[in-house]
Scaffold this active site. Sequence first.
Site, PDB file in Angstrom:
ATOM      1  N   ASP A 375      47.911  87.635  72.073  1.00  0.00           N
ATOM      2  CA  ASP A 375      48.136  87.856  70.435  1.00  0.00           C
ATOM      3  C   ASP A 375      47.317  89.167  70.031  1.00  0.00           C
ATOM      4  O   ASP A 375      46.499  89.630  70.962  1.00  0.00           O
ATOM      5  CB  ASP A 375      47.713  86.697  69.738  1.00  0.00           C
ATOM      6  CG  ASP A 375      46.196  86.330  69.724  1.00  0.00           C
ATOM      7  OD1 ASP A 375      45.929  85.086  69.223  1.00  0.00           O
ATOM      8  OD2 ASP A 375      45.535  87.067  70.153  1.00  0.00           O
ATOM      9  N   ASP A 418      51.786  86.298  65.356  1.00  0.00           N
ATOM     10  CA  ASP A 418      51.331  87.484  66.229  1.00  0.00           C
ATOM     11  C   ASP A 418      51.024  87.174  67.627  1.00  0.00           C
ATOM     12  O   ASP A 418      50.504  87.902  68.266  1.00  0.00           O
ATOM     13  CB  ASP A 418      50.033  88.073  65.609  1.00  0.00           C
ATOM     14  CG  ASP A 418      48.914  87.118  65.610  1.00  0.00           C
ATOM     15  OD1 ASP A 418      47.705  87.777  65.960  1.00  0.00           O
ATOM     16  OD2 ASP A 418      48.872  85.940  65.245  1.00  0.00           O
TER      17      ASP A 418
END
Length: 504
Positions: A375, A418
């Site tokens: 991420d 994300d």
Amino acid sequence: MPRKIEKLIKKEIQFPSLPAIAVEILDTVNKDDATLTQLGDLIALDPALSAKMLKIANSGIFSGAREISNLNRAMAILGTNTIRSIALSFVISSDLCSKRPGYNIEDFWKRSAISAVAAELIAKCVQHRDEDLFLTGLLQDLGVLTILLTKGDEYRILLDSYKDMQQDLKTLEQEKYGFDHQQVGNALLSSWNLPESITTPIRYHHCPNEAPSQYETSTRILDFANKLGELYTSNEDSQNVRIIQNEMAEQFDICPDDTLELIDQVAEKGRELIAMFDLDPSDIKPYTQLLQDANRQLEQLNLTNAQMILELQDAKKKVDRLVLKLQESNSRLRELVYQDALTGLYNHRYFQETLESEMARAKRYQASLSLVLFDIDNFKAVNDSFGHPAGDLVLMNIATAVKGAVRNSDVVARFGGDEFAIILPSTNAAGAKTFAENLRLAVEGIASLIDGQAISATVSLGVVTVLPSQASMSKSELIEIADNNLYQAKQQGRNRVTCSTVGS
């Protein structure tokens, strides 16, 4: 609701704020020392709201035979919770009617109004006391509107596919997003501090058997109210009426004739409420009137054979058009189900299905398999500092870089928010580590230009490789190890790779 789902909803969905007067109404009602006079004084500050309150109090949905001539008398007769529900229904619907999500908002609120009336009337019919059911019925599908306001065209296509192919909407939502509109509605109304007597039935209104026991009856009533809303606004046919009659008899011991009378009352009272929402109620007719109109039309039919042939030909053309539309909807739906709209990568559902099949393939051929989870470091700061459009651009640029770095056999997916996932078939530990390091460096060199300012980002990666000797490992165990490695990479300072190997 699981915290993981709550976290996913908050990350993916932007909640509309509660109108100021609605906040004041809730704050007043929730005070231990609140009085009816205080609530009445607050509502009286809005003359239009006060007038609508008196209209609905005298509409027959709530009142008895005696006319209610002023707001104070309405509050004394109906009680604090009912007055709160009526007031909030007008305030919330009026505020959200002003939002135009490219969707027929008038039909949405007509259906919601029908559902609210149906919930109130069914509760009276089965002698179930729940002063919140009117508001609960009105707001039960607010999750649909909330997702639509956030996801736009992407969700509109999903709604079209649900209507065209008559598939289960919450199943499509779960497959696409990992949550459904019931859960979004529950989360939204909980964030507005509405009581559990409203939020919990909404959470389960399509699956009342799963509701907590203290809310089961209210949730079942809400389920039927939703079906009646669909009956009057979605061109449902007589077969659905028979289903409703049978289910009402089975669950509430109400005979079919009484259910039919109730269905008519829902339309009559619903028309009153729809008009109070300043919407046109002319297309809402009692079900028995619709049957009478259909019978009159049948009596007037005197078709010749030629006319019948022409009509059959027209019908075939309509069927052909419908088949084509269904094929197009299927194609759009397949794309929706497996593709993330923002990045163009595969989505969470496709990743889960593919990982399972790749693990089975690795076991069958005694091959290594590697999984990468990563991420973006400090991504929240990007959104907070530059706004969500900037964050979206960063996500898209990183997705483009990843797609350019993988082999045709690798699978890249947006895991959520994300976070991304990459499946590397037939890849040993050394190969996976090299790939992850190269990807980390590639992202480090990306700059996203926003208003003339370059935004750089880094990623932390967790890598796990499964050797053939551990082919029996489950999918969830593999994901958990990769996620733990990602966590370790974060803890060790970010912008780094943490790897592990399972097996010998």
